[in-house]
Scaffold this active site. Structure first.
Site, PDB file in Angstrom:
ATOM      1  NE  ARG A   1      -4.300  -1.365   0.366  1.00 51.21           N
ATOM      2  CZ  ARG A   1      -4.514  -2.354  -0.509  1.00 51.21           C
ATOM      3  NH1 ARG A   1      -3.667  -2.566  -1.488  1.00 51.21           N
ATOM      4  NH2 ARG A   1      -5.589  -3.107  -0.412  1.00 51.21           N
TER       5      ARG A   1
ATOM      6  CD  GLU B   1      -2.768   3.274  -5.340  1.00 47.83           C
ATOM      7  OE1 GLU B   1      -3.828   2.690  -5.621  1.00 47.83           O
ATOM      8  OE2 GLU B   1      -1.795   2.707  -4.843  1.00 47.83           O
TER       9      GLU B   1
ATOM     10  CG  HIS C   1      -3.193  -0.713  -6.863  1.00 42.83           C
ATOM     11  ND1 HIS C   1      -3.563  -0.087  -5.710  1.00 42.83           N
ATOM     12  CD2 HIS C   1      -3.274  -2.042  -6.582  1.00 42.83           C
ATOM     13  CE1 HIS C   1      -3.867  -0.981  -4.781  1.00 42.83           C
ATOM     14  NE2 HIS C   1      -3.683  -2.180  -5.299  1.00 42.83           N
TER      15      HIS C   1
HETATM   16  C1  8YV Z   1      -7.303  -4.344  -5.503  1.00 45.06           C
HETATM   17  C2  8YV Z   1      -5.626  -4.834  -3.870  1.00 45.06           C
HETATM   18  O1  8YV Z   1      -8.247  -4.853  -4.675  1.00 45.06           O
HETATM   19  O2  8YV Z   1      -6.048  -7.043  -3.214  1.00 45.06           O
HETATM   20  C3  8YV Z   1      -5.800  -5.898  -2.870  1.00 45.06           C
HETATM   21  O3  8YV Z   1      -5.672  -5.583  -1.684  1.00 45.06           O
HETATM   22  O4  8YV Z   1      -5.189  -3.774  -3.590  1.00 45.06           O
HETATM   23  C4  8YV Z   1      -5.999  -5.050  -5.286  1.00 45.06           C
HETATM   24  O5  8YV Z   1      -6.040  -6.374  -5.637  1.00 45.06           O
HETATM   25  C5  8YV Z   1      -7.760  -4.432  -6.896  1.00 45.06           C
HETATM   26  O6  8YV Z   1      -6.983  -3.539  -7.600  1.00 45.06           O
HETATM   27  C6  8YV Z   1      -9.221  -4.090  -7.095  1.00 45.06           C
HETATM   28  O7  8YV Z   1      -9.419  -2.756  -6.941  1.00 45.06           O
END
Ligand code: 8YV
Length: 323
Positions: free
Chosen positions: A241, A270, A288
């Site tokens: 993150r 983001e 991402h």
């Molecule tokens: C997002 C993610 O969920 O799994 C996670 O924690 O950050 C990603 O896989 C994905 O980009 C959907 O928005």
């Protein structure tokens, strides 16, 4: 503007608030079984006021913010299903106080995120984007591209040795890398060397890969001190993150040569990436995309939707977040 499901859905179908721009096939699944309110809490406050008392589920993404106040607006809320493994944006405490279930999508994206961590490591060290540009811009004709940095056999440090961290370590073994890690506690079953802090780990490695959950406990864990410990030959890779890294300190470290480079898939704010980062030659930036393949998004969608289906069928949840 309201984006309620057309009347084909059973009028008794549960109402679900979608709080993120979700993958279209996931939206199709939702539309087939639920009365869907797509982000109306942001786009249409009047429609949200009207629907809120009926909403029984939230469909969110890994990046979504679902705070105490939003949860309080929905007295009939029963479940929050996250399309993603990370749920640091969800106020799980507030949900639990109301007996609201929270689910996520662990395991199905381990390989994908681990692959991207390795790809970023190779891309930044071997200067793959720069080499690609070198060919396209015709510079090769003037002479060979600048030399890069070897990855095989280098020292890897992993911040957060969970499911994905272990998948990264397994891949790194095949690159003959020596592997060390830090996490809240040493993992008794792990063959890798434990160091008690991110700074201690950074001081001993060439590549520092961050794959720890986000949230208050890890905010700005990778700060100026850790970057100084990583040193002018060291590279930072972040597939966790943006909140885990002090972005301002990172930009300074990259500008000053305090570290050699960075491969970043996640950012503090983001989709806004600071111009100062984009201007640097010693970074590789991706938007991402850790889990962003057809295969993995399908698996995430099945699991995230499956959790909602299981809940409304009175069956055990497939993947609740840990207690
Ligand atoms: C997002 C993610 O969920 O799994 C996670 O924690 O950050 C990603 O896989 C994905 O980009 C959907 O928005």
């Amino acid at each position: 503007m309201t984006t309620e499901t057309p009347a084909v859905v059973d009028p008794g179908a549960p109402d679900v608030l979608v709080v993120a721009k979700l993958w279209p096939p996931m939206m199709e699944s939702l539309h087939a079984s639920f009365r869907v309110h797509d982000r109306i809490h942001e786009t249409d406050p009047a429609a949200f006021d009207a629907a809120a008392p009926r909403i029984r589920a939230i469909a969110a993404s890994g990046e979504s913010k679902v705070g105490r106040e939003l949860i309080a607006r929905m007295p009939a809320l029963e479940i929050i299903s996250v399309f993603g493994v990370g749920y640091d944006g969800i106020d799980v405490t507030a949900a639990r106080e109301r007996g609201i279930h929270v689910t996520h999508t662990p395991n199905v994206l381990n390989d994908e995120v681990a692959d991207l961590a390795i790809a970023l490591m190779l891309a930044v060290a071997r200067r793959i984007p720069q080499a690609d540009r070198y060919v396209r811009e015709g510079q090769w004709k003037q002479g060979p591209a600048p030399l890069a940095r070897k990855v095989s056999g280098a020292r890897l440090g992993i911040v957060g040795l969970g499911r994905i961290g272990n998948a990264i370590a397994r891949r790194a073994e095949s690159f003959d890398m020596s592997i060390a890690y830090t996490s809240r506690q040493p993992k008794a079953e792990s063959p890798y060397r434990y160091l008690p802090s991110a700074a201690a780990l950074a001081a001993e490695v060439d590549f520092l890969v961050v794959i720890t959950p986000g949230g208050a406990a890890t905010r700005k864990l990778i700060d100026a001190e850790v970057l100084a410990a990583l040193g002018p030959q060291g590279y930072l890779i972040n597939v966790a993150r943006g909140s885990v890294v002090d972005e301002a300190a990172l930009i300074e470290a990259l500008q000053n040569g305090t570290i050699a480079g960075a491969g970043l898939d996640v950012f503090e704010n983001e989709p806004n990436v600071p111009d100062a980062l984009c201007a640097l030659d010693n970074v590789v930036l991706t938007p991402h995309i850790g889990s962003a393949t057809w295969q993995t998004r399908r698996a995430m969608s099945d699991l995230s939707f499956g959790n909602l289906q299981a809940h409304f069928a009175g069956q055990p949840l497939l993947s609740p977040v840990p207690q």
